[in-house]
Write a protein that holds these residues in place. Structure first.
Motif, mmCIF file in Angstrom:
data_model
loop_
_atom_site.group_PDB
_atom_site.id
_atom_site.type_symbol
_atom_site.label_atom_id
_atom_site.label_comp_id
_atom_site.label_asym_id
_atom_site.label_seq_id
_atom_site.Cartn_x
_atom_site.Cartn_y
_atom_site.Cartn_z
ATOM 1 N N PHE A 11 -6.919 6.985 -1.558
ATOM 2 C CA PHE A 11 -6.806 5.576 -1.220
ATOM 3 C C PHE A 11 -8.039 5.085 -0.452
ATOM 4 C CE2 PHE A 11 -5.164 1.705 0.647
ATOM 5 C CZ PHE A 11 -4.486 1.184 -0.449
ATOM 6 N N GLY B 107 -8.085 2.285 -2.684
ATOM 7 C CA GLY B 107 -7.854 1.303 -1.623
ATOM 8 C C GLY B 107 -8.651 0.025 -1.820
ATOM 9 N N ALA C 168 -8.294 3.466 5.105
ATOM 10 C CA ALA C 168 -7.291 2.399 5.185
ATOM 11 C C ALA C 168 -7.615 1.395 6.285
ATOM 12 C CB ALA C 168 -5.907 2.996 5.399
ATOM 13 N N TRP D 164 0.824 -1.201 0.000
ATOM 14 C CA TRP D 164 0.000 0.000 0.000
ATOM 15 C C TRP D 164 0.867 1.264 0.000
ATOM 16 C CZ3 TRP D 164 -4.722 -1.139 3.675
ATOM 17 C CH2 TRP D 164 -5.392 -2.264 3.167
ATOM 18 N N TYR E 280 -7.289 -3.368 -3.429
ATOM 19 C CA TYR E 280 -6.467 -4.402 -2.802
ATOM 20 C C TYR E 280 -7.273 -5.568 -2.248
ATOM 21 C CZ TYR E 280 -2.536 -1.608 -3.991
ATOM 22 O OH TYR E 280 -1.609 -0.947 -4.720
ATOM 23 N N HIS F 169 1.934 2.026 -3.373
ATOM 24 C CA HIS F 169 0.837 2.633 -4.124
ATOM 25 C C HIS F 169 0.751 4.126 -3.836
ATOM 26 C CE1 HIS F 169 -3.347 2.227 -5.917
ATOM 27 N NE2 HIS F 169 -3.317 3.475 -5.479
ATOM 28 N N LYS G 73 -8.114 -2.441 5.681
ATOM 29 C CA LYS G 73 -7.177 -3.362 6.318
ATOM 30 C C LYS G 73 -7.941 -4.538 6.933
ATOM 31 C CE LYS G 73 -2.739 -2.171 8.048
ATOM 32 N NZ LYS G 73 -2.071 -0.917 8.359
#
Lengths: 885, 110
Positions: free
Chosen positions: A57, B48, A60, A28, B51, A31, A64
């Protein structure tokens, strides 16, 4: 293939979690760095570029979590994490954990005990090879619904040899025997068995050998015995040298040839023999032979199915054989019908009674568990409310709702699993107590309660179900938290949650009210032993039994023994009266005979009245305190040579001669001549306390001899002392004669009262437990409510409310909850009174005294539970309470 | 940014990822770029979310991944379509064109 890769991935994540996390983070970061460079190239400042890249992004933390679920340890890891976190949480609030675990442990422990009882009696197979192939064979008549495990020896041999579906068929029979060992005589129980008994069961000797077919071919030729492991240990100290040496049974010499394996205690679940002897030795064991006579159904048959034969095929084929026998021997075997049932309890009727009884027990303990779990749910709910902030924070940083609910659920299942372990320990302790409190019987009664795998799996299943069932609602409730709302220091769980908790407490109070009422009624009915209507006075009386048949007495010698002993005992100090009876009432079994009044045509077999018969000596009725309603007692003048006489009970008199004086009337009984009624005895209970009124005839012991009998002695001195002086008198007459079953009549009653006693103890202890649990529930909900209302109480006090007012306010709330619960409980108890009434003696199911007492008791306990929070409310310091607002 | 851009319907991201990788092996960032290029910036994809999708697809065995070195000499994880993935892409494409055709037809006639 796919799942293998997945498993490998998850395994790696679990073992090398850091590494996998690192990889994800690195990827990440790469990225975000690339995106930042790109942004800078487009002309952003480095700072803005990075910020924009991060924004692009997305969340997170959330990502995750999801990524970890996919890439990482998934449920394994999550579970492990949650278990560790849960353990920390539980340690952090020891009070909560203690109460929850105690509630659960007690609830589950009760269930474990009752289930082990059911497992022992109904589920655990006999310790034999392939028990599922072995079936008891019950015989009955085609048109009649009553079947029993009984068969005559000739029929046994024919069915054994003619059937094509059993790989083996054996019979057994249990009998009292007199064992002489180390100079003392003792009456013990043993089995007479066919020579193939052990072979059909597939039981190998632990030591030595079992019987051969030759040893059971001709009567009285092979005096050999196989000892039970317990007998070998207790009586012969586990001495291997016992094999081959003679032992004295009924004054005859038998050779011990083997010892059965430790777990094997015969083919009954509760009656355990000391030893087995071949059926052909019957004459040495008991008077009269049961080896002859096709109508003499005194053997208990069972068989093992051939491989590949199912139960139905076997039943059909066996009945074909039965029909053949019916045609060949119509006198005895006409309409004979056979059934196969799992082996264990003797009587299918007893079996259904046991199922009903243990079902009721099971229901009770499940109810208690429900109350315990209600506490658990209530505590979890309260805790979820307290943990709202923690939960809200975790949601704000991206935990999913499912993830949170999962974690809370893990905690509650963890609690219930620890509760289960505790429950098993408590259950084991209770089993030890239960074992010690079995009633003293002359029977070799063993109730080998054990925590077997069935009990353990039952308990674990119960724990998982309760953990999920009672953790789910609180978990879902908690994970529904509105993040913003919760973070804004709002502590109350909202009105809905409060009502849910109060509703649970109302239910608890109601359930424990019902249990307390049931227990109260059971205890009350034990108080009324006389109201149980045994028909005799169990106080101040003792009894001893002798078995003259075992010592080889003939009728003449026996009669003179009975007469002499009664006379000697009557001469003892303190003895008011002493009389013989062949079989005490409320022992386990009775014998019946056909009877009909003189002057009537002999009724057909189906309509023939059946009466319990007894042989009694003079003075039996006064010794038992059974009043005579009319006529006279037996006397010395009633002898074998004088005309036949009987005493009947009231029920028989009313049935045969309604409205007339029965004394002087005559009746036909069994094969005997016409007998004259000389007396009428008051009704009593003969087989069980719950029986319907039975017809009874008493013969004089001098006219209908019995080889064994009990002497009943009414005394005014200490019972134990009286028993030992009676023993002395027996010794004087015959030093070899074993005395068995010496006890007070009260002790004798214990057997009949045993179900009721167990009922009272179980209902009583579980009801008390339920009450304690409900009190914890009430306390919990009130303490919590006071905690929630600290601000409000502070304001009230600042505005001038006095401590007393505040206390009253809290108490009132508790009283209302309790009162609602008790009203529900009252309605349930009245609704259930029909069911409960069948288990009670001498008390009505709506006994006002019990209801009043229980209401007061429960109110007092609930009030006490409320008073601590109420007292705490009065101690609220308004300054502190308001400042913390 | 791009309030008018439609969000991806559930389940289509996987297909787009497979499509992007059908052009050759690529790291996560590149996959995102490629989708953006192919869609001419008309779709909104929160980067994001790529992924979890990549990990999921890898679990199913449609793509494989290994560490490699990027254009700018950094360690990067590269994703590559497997044979099963190529087959899956064909299936998904057929399904999608069928669906979009049908939906288009309904919208035109209504």
């Amino acid at each position: 293939m796919g799942w293998l890769r997945k498993l490998r991935m998850r395994w790696r994540a679990l073992r090398h979690g850091e590494e996998v996390h690192g990889e994800i983070a690195e990827e990440w970061q790469f990225h975000i760095d690339l995106r930042t460079e790109e942004n800078i190239r487009r002309g952003m400042t480095p700072e803005a570029a990075r910020r924009s890249a991060e924004q692009h992004f997305g969340n997170a933390g959330y990502m995750k979590d999801v990524s970890w679920d996919v890439r990482g340890g998934g449920i394994f890891e999550t579970l492990w994490q949650d278990v560790r976190f849960g353990a920390r949480q539980l340690r952090r609030s020891p009070g909560f954990t203690f109460v929850a675990l105690l509630s659960l442990g007690l609830g589950i422990g009760g269930n474990a005990v009752i289930f082990s009882l059911i497992s022992t009696i109904l589920l655990r197979p006999l310790p034999i090879s392939h028990p599922e192939q072995v079936f008891a064979i019950h015989q009955g008549k085609e048109k009649d619904a009553s079947y029993s495990q009984s068969m005559s020896y000739p029929n046994y041999k024919d069915i054994r040899d003619r059937n094509a579906v059993l790989s083996g068929m054996a019979v057994y029979r249990f009998d009292p025997m007199s064992l002489s060992h180390n100079g003392s005589n003792e009456r013990v129980w043993g089995y007479l068995v066919s020579g193939n008994y052990f072979e059909v069961l597939g039981v190998q000797a632990f030591l030595g050998r079992t019987f051969t077919a030759d040893e059971d071919r001709t009567p009285n030729s092979h005096p050999v015995a196989v000892l039970s492991y317990g007998c070998w240990q207790r009586r012969f100290a586990g001495e291997p040298g016992i094999l081959g040496t003679p032992m004295q049974i009924n004054g005859h010499s038998f050779t011990a040839i083997g010892v059965a394996p430790p777990g094997f205690t015969g083919t009954e679940s509760v009656f355990t023999p000391e030893f087995w002897v071949p059926s052909m030795m019957q004459e040495w064991i008991e008077a009269g032979s049961g080896l002859e006579g096709r109508g003499n159904g005194q053997w208990l048959p069972f068989g093992r199915l051939k491989p590949g034969i199912n139960l139905e095929q076997a039943r059909v084929q066996l009945n074909t054989v039965a029909r053949q026998l019916g045609q060949e021997y119509p006198n005895t075997d006409e309409g004979m019908s056979l059934r196969l049932t799992p082996p264990g309890l003797v009587d299918p009727n007893l079996r259904s009674a046991v199922i009903a009884f243990s079902g009721a027990l099971m229901l009770t303990v499940l109810l208690v568990l429900l109350i315990a779990c209600t506490n658990l749910a209530s505590l979890l709910l309260a805790r979820a409310t307290q943990r709202r902030k923690e939960i809200a924070v975790r949601m704000a940083i991206g935990a999913t709702r499912a993830r949170l609910a999962w974690q809370l659920l893990t905690e509650s299942v963890m609690l219930s699993m620890i509760g289960a372990a505790l429950g098993l320990a408590i259950g084991q302790a209770l089993i030890l107590v239960a074992r010690a409190s079995l009633p003293r019987t002359d029977f070799a009664l063993t109730l080998d309660l054990r925590m077997d795998w069935r009990v353990v799996s039952f308990v674990v299943a119960l724990a998982v179900v309760t953990g999920i069932g009672f953790g789910l609602v609180p978990a879902l409730q908690a994970s529904r938290s509105d993040v913003v709302f919760a973070l804004k220091e709002d502590k109350s769980g909202g009105p809905r949650r409060a009502w849910l908790r109060r509703g649970l407490v109302v239910m608890q109070v109601a359930l424990s009210f019902v249990l307390l009422i049931t227990a109260g009624l059971t205890v009350r009915s034990l108080e009324h032993t006389d109201a149980l209507g045994p028909g005799f006075d169990p106080n101040n009386a003792v009894t001893i039994s002798v078995d003259l048949g075992l010592q080889g007495y003939d009728e003449k010698k026996g009669e003179s023994f009975y007469q002499q002993l009664a006379e000697h005992v009557r001469a003892l100090p303190g003895v008011k009266s002493a009389g013989w009876i062949a079989r005490l009432p409320l022992a386990l079994d009775v014998s019946t005979t056909d009877v009909y009044p003189e002057g009537q045509a002999e009724p057909r077999a189906e309509e023939m009245p059946s009466a319990i018969y007894e042989s009694a000596g003079p003075d039996y009725f006064p010794a038992m305190s059974i009043p005579m309603v009319g006529g006279r007692d037996f006397a010395a003048s009633d002898t074998a040579k004088s005309p036949g006489v009987v005493i009947v009970n009231e029920t028989l008199a009313q049935r045969f001669w309604p409205g007339q004086n029965p004394v002087g009337k005559r009746l036909h009984s069994g094969n005997a001549n016409v007998l004259e009624v000389v007396g009428v005895a008051k009704n009593g209970k003969y087989q069980s306390l719950g029986e319907i009124p039975a017809l009874v005839v008493y013969y004089p012991l001098t006219q209908v001899y019995a080889t064994s009998a009990a002497l009943v002695i009414r005394t005014s001195v200490d019972p134990e002392a009286e028993i030992s002086s009676v023993r002395g008198e027996v010794q004087k007459l015959d030093p070899q004669l074993p005395i068995y079953d010496a006890k007070t009549l009260k002790e004798h009653m214990r057997l009949a009262l045993f179900p009721l006693h167990v009922g009272a103890v179980v209902a009583g202890s579980f009801a008390l437990l339920a009450m304690v649990l409900a009190a914890i529930g009430v306390y919990g909900v009130m303490a919590y409510s006071v905690g929630q209302r600290t601000h409000e109480i502070g304001i009230r006090m600042a505005l001038g409310a006095r401590a007393g007012d505040v206390g009253k306010m809290v108490l009132k709330q508790g009283v209302i909850i309790t009162a609602i619960g008790m009203v529900f409980g009252l309605l349930c108890a009245i609704g259930l009174s029909g069911v409960v009434a069948s288990m009670l003696y001498g008390v009505r199911a709506t006994d006002p005294l019990t209801f009043l007492f229980i209401t007061l008791l429960l109110s007092a306990v609930a009030l006490a539970a409320c008073s601590i929070p109420a007292w705490r409310a009065t101690k609220v310091d308004p300054v502190i309470a308001i400042r913390s607002l | 940014m791009g309030k008018q851009k439609p969000e991806l319907p559930q389940g289509t991201l996987d297909m787009l990822v497979l499509k992007a990788l059908s052009l050759g092996q690529m790291h996560g960032y590149g996959v995102g770029q490629r989708i953006a290029q192919l869609a001419e910036d008309m779709l909104k994809v929160e980067e994001g979310t790529l992924y979890p999708a990549l990990y999921r697809i890898e679990q199913r065995g449609w793509i494989k991944s290994e560490w490699g070195v990027s254009e700018n000499n950094r360690r990067a994880r590269y994703y590559k379509l497997t044979r099963a993935g190529r087959k899956q892409l064909g299936v998904e494409e057929a399904k999608w064109s069928h669906l979009s055709m049908a939906v288009g037809k309904v919208l035109r006639t209504a």
